[in-house]
Structures are given as structure tokens and as C-alpha cells.
Design an enzyme around this catalytic site. Structure first.
Site, mmCIF file in Angstrom:
data_model
loop_
_atom_site.group_PDB
_atom_site.id
_atom_site.type_symbol
_atom_site.label_atom_id
_atom_site.label_comp_id
_atom_site.label_asym_id
_atom_site.label_seq_id
_atom_site.Cartn_x
_atom_site.Cartn_y
_atom_site.Cartn_z
ATOM 1 C CD GLU A 127 12.895 -5.486 -4.849
ATOM 2 O OE1 GLU A 127 13.464 -5.110 -3.808
ATOM 3 O OE2 GLU A 127 13.498 -5.676 -5.913
ATOM 4 C CG LEU A 128 10.719 -9.467 0.945
ATOM 5 C CD1 LEU A 128 11.178 -10.762 1.571
ATOM 6 C CD2 LEU A 128 9.236 -9.517 0.610
ATOM 7 N N GLY A 156 6.306 -6.390 -0.491
ATOM 8 C CA GLY A 156 5.504 -6.336 0.730
ATOM 9 C C GLY A 156 6.356 -6.693 1.936
ATOM 10 N N GLY A 157 5.697 -7.099 2.996
ATOM 11 C CA GLY A 157 6.393 -7.423 4.236
ATOM 12 C C GLY A 157 7.119 -8.761 4.145
ATOM 13 C CE LYS A 205 -3.836 -8.915 -3.311
ATOM 14 N NZ LYS A 205 -4.099 -7.790 -2.417
ATOM 15 C CD GLU A 236 9.640 -2.704 7.065
ATOM 16 O OE1 GLU A 236 8.854 -3.659 6.984
ATOM 17 O OE2 GLU A 236 10.174 -2.168 6.079
ATOM 18 C CD1 TRP A 269 -0.586 -1.530 3.167
ATOM 19 C CD2 TRP A 269 0.406 0.457 3.415
ATOM 20 N NE1 TRP A 269 0.063 -1.538 4.381
ATOM 21 C CE2 TRP A 269 0.686 -0.330 4.553
ATOM 22 C CE3 TRP A 269 0.926 1.751 3.352
ATOM 23 C CZ2 TRP A 269 1.464 0.130 5.624
ATOM 24 C CZ3 TRP A 269 1.710 2.208 4.400
ATOM 25 C CH2 TRP A 269 1.968 1.409 5.519
ATOM 26 C CG ASN A 270 5.084 1.321 0.715
ATOM 27 O OD1 ASN A 270 4.758 0.275 0.188
ATOM 28 N ND2 ASN A 270 6.323 1.757 0.696
ATOM 29 C CB CYS A 303 10.888 -0.799 1.591
ATOM 30 S SG CYS A 303 11.184 -0.057 -0.020
HETATM 31 P P1 NAD Z 1 1.943 -6.965 3.052
HETATM 32 O O1 NAD Z 1 2.999 -8.000 3.001
HETATM 33 O O2 NAD Z 1 0.955 -7.001 4.148
HETATM 34 O O3 NAD Z 1 1.067 -6.995 1.706
HETATM 35 C C1 NAD Z 1 1.659 -6.876 0.429
HETATM 36 C C2 NAD Z 1 0.718 -7.455 -0.604
HETATM 37 O O4 NAD Z 1 0.638 -8.861 -0.404
HETATM 38 C C3 NAD Z 1 -0.719 -6.924 -0.537
HETATM 39 O O5 NAD Z 1 -1.210 -6.747 -1.854
HETATM 40 C C4 NAD Z 1 -1.446 -8.049 0.159
HETATM 41 O O6 NAD Z 1 -2.818 -8.113 -0.154
HETATM 42 C C5 NAD Z 1 -0.726 -9.260 -0.414
HETATM 43 N N1 NAD Z 1 -0.861 -10.483 0.377
HETATM 44 C C6 NAD Z 1 -1.150 -10.626 1.693
HETATM 45 N N2 NAD Z 1 -1.192 -11.940 2.028
HETATM 46 C C7 NAD Z 1 -0.910 -12.634 0.908
HETATM 47 C C8 NAD Z 1 -0.779 -14.022 0.606
HETATM 48 N N3 NAD Z 1 -0.958 -14.967 1.525
HETATM 49 N N4 NAD Z 1 -0.461 -14.390 -0.658
HETATM 50 C C9 NAD Z 1 -0.252 -13.453 -1.603
HETATM 51 N N5 NAD Z 1 -0.375 -12.131 -1.393
HETATM 52 C C10 NAD Z 1 -0.688 -11.722 -0.153
HETATM 53 O O7 NAD Z 1 2.719 -5.583 2.971
HETATM 54 P P2 NAD Z 1 2.113 -4.124 3.148
HETATM 55 O O8 NAD Z 1 1.774 -3.958 4.583
HETATM 56 O O9 NAD Z 1 1.064 -3.875 2.109
HETATM 57 O O10 NAD Z 1 3.370 -3.226 2.761
HETATM 58 C C11 NAD Z 1 4.352 -2.853 3.667
HETATM 59 C C12 NAD Z 1 5.560 -3.739 3.533
HETATM 60 O O11 NAD Z 1 6.066 -3.697 2.205
HETATM 61 C C13 NAD Z 1 6.702 -3.292 4.417
HETATM 62 O O12 NAD Z 1 7.293 -4.394 5.065
HETATM 63 C C14 NAD Z 1 7.684 -2.682 3.444
HETATM 64 O O13 NAD Z 1 9.009 -2.674 3.851
HETATM 65 C C15 NAD Z 1 7.475 -3.517 2.240
HETATM 66 N N6 NAD Z 1 7.938 -2.793 1.048
HETATM 67 C C16 NAD Z 1 9.081 -3.194 0.400
HETATM 68 C C17 NAD Z 1 9.557 -2.481 -0.696
HETATM 69 C C18 NAD Z 1 10.798 -2.893 -1.436
HETATM 70 O O14 NAD Z 1 10.937 -2.507 -2.586
HETATM 71 N N7 NAD Z 1 11.706 -3.643 -0.856
HETATM 72 C C19 NAD Z 1 8.861 -1.368 -1.128
HETATM 73 C C20 NAD Z 1 7.728 -0.984 -0.441
HETATM 74 C C21 NAD Z 1 7.263 -1.720 0.633
#
Ligand code: NAD
Length: 495
Positions: A253-254, A231-232, A178, A388, A154-155, A287
Site C-alpha cells: 500500500e504505497l 509506506g512510500g 515492524k 507526493e 508513521w502516519n 496516502c
Molecule cells: P517509509 O516507506 O519511509 O517507511 C515505511 C516503513 O518501512 C517504516 O516502518 C520503515 O521503517 C520501513 N522501512 C524503511 N526501509 C525499509 C527497508 N529497506 N526494508 C523494510 N522496511 C523498511 O514510509 P513513511 O514515511 O513511514 O510513510 C509515509 C508513506 O506511506 C507515504 O508515501 C504514504 O503515501 C504511504 N502510505 C500509504 C498508505 C496506503 O494505504 N496506500 C497509507 C499510509 C501511508
């Protein structure tokens, strides 16, 4: 209450809602109220999106299109995004709470990815192999993987999506996106521009809803070749596990806990600004946030005081206003998570030098704000320095010398980014060599480019986005052997 704006998915080139007719409200983080809604999709909708992408990959105009024609479409798309930058920026601000000033800049830069990778599309070359078998003509081809599922957080919805879309499409793949259930609107709005640019039906599809409901259906779908996830790290690990079970290509990318390191020999004015931009830009929801500020002991007090004084001047407010410098947290659960970490830090004995709570100003009362928060006397063992937070919370950690700074910097499960502030070129290069992170910034922070690879060491991820080699993450190599000799020799012996 004002009527909610409805956004629709795109599947197979057509507008598509959830097959069950359900909708999901999208909240405005500044007003704390719903402002839009998106389809609340289920597994059937996810399957339909993958089928559409698979159909477009195996037959139809995209499959037969030259790489040069693909590149033109991408460049046209980049031009359309530039044209609609203000409109898309406003949607992102309402949905995400990012500052209009930052979004307008981001959207003017996003087209560069489509122009760059559009240019790269017809420069993907194979080679002729001078094998040790003179009767053979042997060459390689670089081919797309197939259906790519792009899962975004979402960020920074549009920017992080762009980092996946531009190379994946340049390589000739088709896509199912997605987006995060919290911030889907800008992604859905972008779809109209794919149509206008002339992308064939089914090349780019979207499916909105909860990761827990449709994520696994997408990741494990037999027609999906690759998952590109941001994502996370806990979600990333679950995605990796599921993808491994079904033998998919994956990039991840976490998260991060990036060290931003200030040496006593640095230009302290610049370093203080670098510390602020590292943690309070985007309200710390990046991130790459420089959430651990490592400061050499001899300037520790001075730097701490100056960072606090600077942060105090930050203007919190409506993200649509040009003068606002710090906006709200994007989601309510995230706001509460940030406040929870502030309690943890206090409980661990860190000294709160600034903020540490929700702002009291009545005009901010409905928004999901957290004051810019700074903790001093943090040790790297504390949870506030290890986990984080993803919010405007800075931990300042003292260090003695270069070796000590390297030890603290690398004592993390993450390795996404880092900053070094010094006037010594020897020290800058030594630190860049020794820090275990995918990005090292020297005397700057938070610089990214379509030309420069980005990605994580350790638990910060797998693979790289942006830069020439990002396209390799979306390609596979085929080797073709042509026998030039007459006849086939002994069939029981390996040739
Ligand atoms: P999140 O992991 O909660 O969600 C990310 C995405 O994954 C969402 O679209 C979510 O719906 C989906 N998702 C959730 N459960 C899933 C599953 N079981 N299977 C498949 N998809 C699933 O992350 P968030 O809270 O939306 O974003 C914040 C995180 O993203 C932070 O940890 C941040 O560091 C990371 N991030 C990393 C980068 C990078 O480039 N390294 C950039 C931005 C954000």
C-alpha cells in the site's frame, strides 16, 4: 525534563527489549521533545521475533485452534480496543501529533475490523471439484501462508496495522510487526490487549527499530512467507525487490497524488468542504490526500477563493485540544520536506494563495507545524503536482471539460484515490469508469470501511486491504486428490 515513558516489544508472549540494550527516543511533534522510548532493535532481535512467530505457526495452540476459536479471539480483541480507545488515542496523539478528536473516532471504529474479520474466520471454505476423472475425489482447502511480516508507516500506525492484522490472523497466520521508527508506541501498547484477549504466545510479535537496519532481515528471512507493507513507493519497491528474490507473497500500500475534481455543476458548498477535508485533515499526511484539486475553468476563481477563505479559518494548535483542527507534522524531516516542496512550487511559478511557511504564533513555535498552504495556477507538469508531498499543501489545477479532467487525473504515476464533485449521475459514473484509481468518491471524500476494498492502481500498490477479499491476500489454496479406484494404472503416463 520529564522521565520518558518506556514501551517494550513482545516476542513469544514475553516483554522484550533490544539484545544490545539500546533505546530509541520517540518524539512528541507538538512539543518537539522526546516523550517516550522504544527498543532500538537489530538483526538478532528481528530473527528472534520471526522464530517466535514461526514456532507459534507450526506447533502449539494456535496451529491446532479451530477457525471459530480464532474468530472469538479476534472479536474479544476488538472489544478490548473499544474499552481502551481513549488510552490508545492519547498515546497516538503524543507520538504522532494526530488530533485527539480524529484518533478517538478512529479507535472506536478500529474494533469493527476485528469483529468483521473475526466473523469471517470460520467462513473460509474450500470446494469439491467435479473433475473429469470420475475415480478421483478432489477438493480444495484454503490455508494460511505462515509468518506474515507487517511493516507500517508513521502516519496512521494503529489503523493501518489493523488493516493487516485482522485478515492475517483470521486466516490463521502468525505475525511480526515492524512499526515505523518514528511512531512505535501505540503498536507496542496494543500488545497487552492481545495477551488479555487470550492469543497464544508467539502469534503476534513486535520488533522496533530502523527499516534500514532490520527491514531487510525481516523481508528476506527464510521463515517469512509474506510481507504486508504500507509506506512510500521507493521503500515499497526495495521491499518488493527483496521479497521477489526470496519468493515471498507481498501486498504493497504505497503513495498517492490523488485528483479531487470539481465540476461547475457541483454543489460548490459541499465541494469546498470536500477539498478541505481532502488535504488539510491529518495535516495532509494521508496516502489518500486529495492533493491535486482539479477545478473546471468556469468556476476556477470562485472555488479557489472559497477554498482559501475556508482554509484560513482552520485552527492550528495542540492536537490534544478538542477545538484544534490542524495539528503538527509528525516528524521533523517530514516538516522540512514539506517546506522544501513549497520552495519548489514557488520556483516553478505556482502562485501561493495561502500559507507557505511555518506559523508565527508563539504557542506553536516548538511544534513541527506548516501552515495550510494553497497554490493556484498549478500545471500538472510541475513537480508539486506530480510528487507526493505528504503535508498540508494543495495544488489547484484548472480544466476545461470532462475529457480534459480525465487526462489530467490519470496523468500520474499513482492511482490510489480520487474524488468527483458533480450533480450529474451520468458524469459521476463516466468519471468513475475512466479514472485509473483504486477508490473513486463521488460527492464525498475520505470515506473508508472495514467492508470496502482499499488499494492502489499503478505505483500506488499491489493488492487490497479491507472487505471480504482482503482475506485472500493471506491464504493459499491446496488441492487434494484421493484415488477411489482400485490399483494404479500405467505409472509412465500422466493421469
Ligand atoms: P517509509 O516507506 O519511509 O517507511 C515505511 C516503513 O518501512 C517504516 O516502518 C520503515 O521503517 C520501513 N522501512 C524503511 N526501509 C525499509 C527497508 N529497506 N526494508 C523494510 N522496511 C523498511 O514510509 P513513511 O514515511 O513511514 O510513510 C509515509 C508513506 O506511506 C507515504 O508515501 C504514504 O503515501 C504511504 N502510505 C500509504 C498508505 C496506503 O494505504 N496506500 C497509507 C499510509 C501511508
Amino acid at each position: 525534563m520529564a522521565e520518558l515513558v518506556r514501551f517494550h516489544n513482545t516476542v513469544g508472549g514475553r516483554e522484550s527489549d533490544s539484545s544490545t540494550g539500546r533505546w530509541l527516543a520517540s518524539m512528541n511533534p507538538f512539543t518537539g521533545e522526546p516523550w517516550a522510548e522504544v527498543p532500538h532493535c537489530g538483526v538478532d532481535d528481528a530473527d528472534a521475533a520471526v522464530d517466535a512467530a514461526h514456532g507459534a505457526f507450526v506447533k502449539g495452540p494456535w496451529a491446532d485452534m479451530t477457525a471459530t476459536a480464532r474468530g472469538k479471539l479476534l472479536r474479544r480483541l476488538g472489544d478490548l480496543i473499544a474499552r481502551d480507545a481513549d488510552k490508545l488515542a492519547a498515546i497516538e496523539v503524543s507520538d504522532n501529533g494526530k488530533l485527539l478528536a480524529e484518533m478517538a473516532g478512529q479507535l472506536r471504529y478500529i474494533p469493527e475490523w476485528f469483529h468483521y474479520f473475526g466473523g469471517l474466520a470460520d467462513k473460509i471454505e474450500g470446494g469439491v471439484i467435479p473433475t473429469d476423472k470420475p475415480e478421483m475425489f478432489t477438493y480444495t482447502k484454503r490455508e494460511p501462508l505462515g509468518v506474515v511480516v507487517a511493516i507500517t508507516p508513521w502516519n496512521s500506525p494503529l489503523l493501518l496495522l489493523t488493516w493487516k492484522l485482522a485478515p492475517a490472523l483470521a486466516a490463521g497466520n502468525t505475525i511480526v510487526i515492524k512499526p515505523s521508527e518514528f511512531t512505535s508506541c501505540s503498536t507496542l501498547a496494543l500488545m497487552a490487549l492481545f495477551k488479555e484477549a487470550g492469543f497464544p504466545e508467539g502469534v503476534v510479535n513486535t520488533v522496533t527499530g530502523f527499516g534500514g537496519e532490520i527491514g531487510n532481515a525481516l523481508v528476506s528471512h527464510p521463515k517469512v512467507a509474506k510481507v504486508a507493507f504500507t509506506g512510500g513507493d521507493a521503500t515499497g519497491a526495495a521491499v518488493y525487490q527483496s521479497a521477489a528474490k526470496h519468493i515471498k507473497h507481498v501486498t504493497l500500500e504505497l503513495g498517492g497524488k490523488s485528483p479531487n475534481i470539481i465540476f461547475a455543476d457541483a454543489n460548490i458548498d459541499d465541494a469546498v468542504k470536500g477539498a478541505i477535508s481532502g488535504i488539510f485533515a491529518a495535516s495532509g499526511q494521508t496516502c489518500i490526500a486529495g492533493s491535486r484539486l482539479l477545478v473546471q475553468r468556469s468556476v476556477y476563481e470562485e472555488v479557489s477563493q472559497r477554498v482559501v477563505a475556508f482554509a484560513k479559518t482552520a485552527r492550528l494548535g495542540d492536537p490534544m485540544e478538542k477545538t484544534t483542527q490542524v495539528g503538527p507534522i509528525t516528524t521533523l524531516p517530514q516538516r522540512d520536506k514539506v517546506l522544501g516542496y513549497i520552495d519548489v512550487a514557488r520556483g516553478e511559478g505556482a502562485r501561493c494563495l495561502l500559507g507557505g511557511k511555518r506559523p508565527e504564533a508563539p504557542e506553536l513555535a516548538k511544534g513541527w507545524f506548516v501552515e495550510p498552504t494553497i497554490f493556484g495556477d498549478v500545471s500538472n507538469e510541475m513537480r508539486i503536482a506530480r510528487e507526493e508531498v505528504f503535508g498540508p499543501v494543495l495544488s489547484i489545477i484548472p480544466f476545461e471539460d470532462e475529457q480534459h479532467a480525465i487526462e489530467i487525473a490519470n496523468d500520474s504515476i499513482y492511482g490510489l484515490a480520487s474524488g468527483v464533485w458533480t450533480s450529474s449521475i451520468r458524469r459521476a459514473i463516466t468519471m468513475a469508469d475512466k479514472i485509473r484509481a483504486g477508490t473513486v468518491w463521488v460527492n464525498t471524500y475520505r470515506a473508508v470501511s472495514f467492508l470496502a476494498p482499499f488499494g492502489g492502481y499503478k505505483k500506488s500498490g499491489v493488492g487490497r486491504e479491507s472487505g471480504q477479499h482482503a482475506i485472500d491476500e493471506y491464504l493459499q489454496t491446496k488441492c487434494v486428490w484421493i484415488n477411489l479406484a482400485e490399483g494404479v494404472p500405467d505409472p509412465f503416463v500422466l493421469r
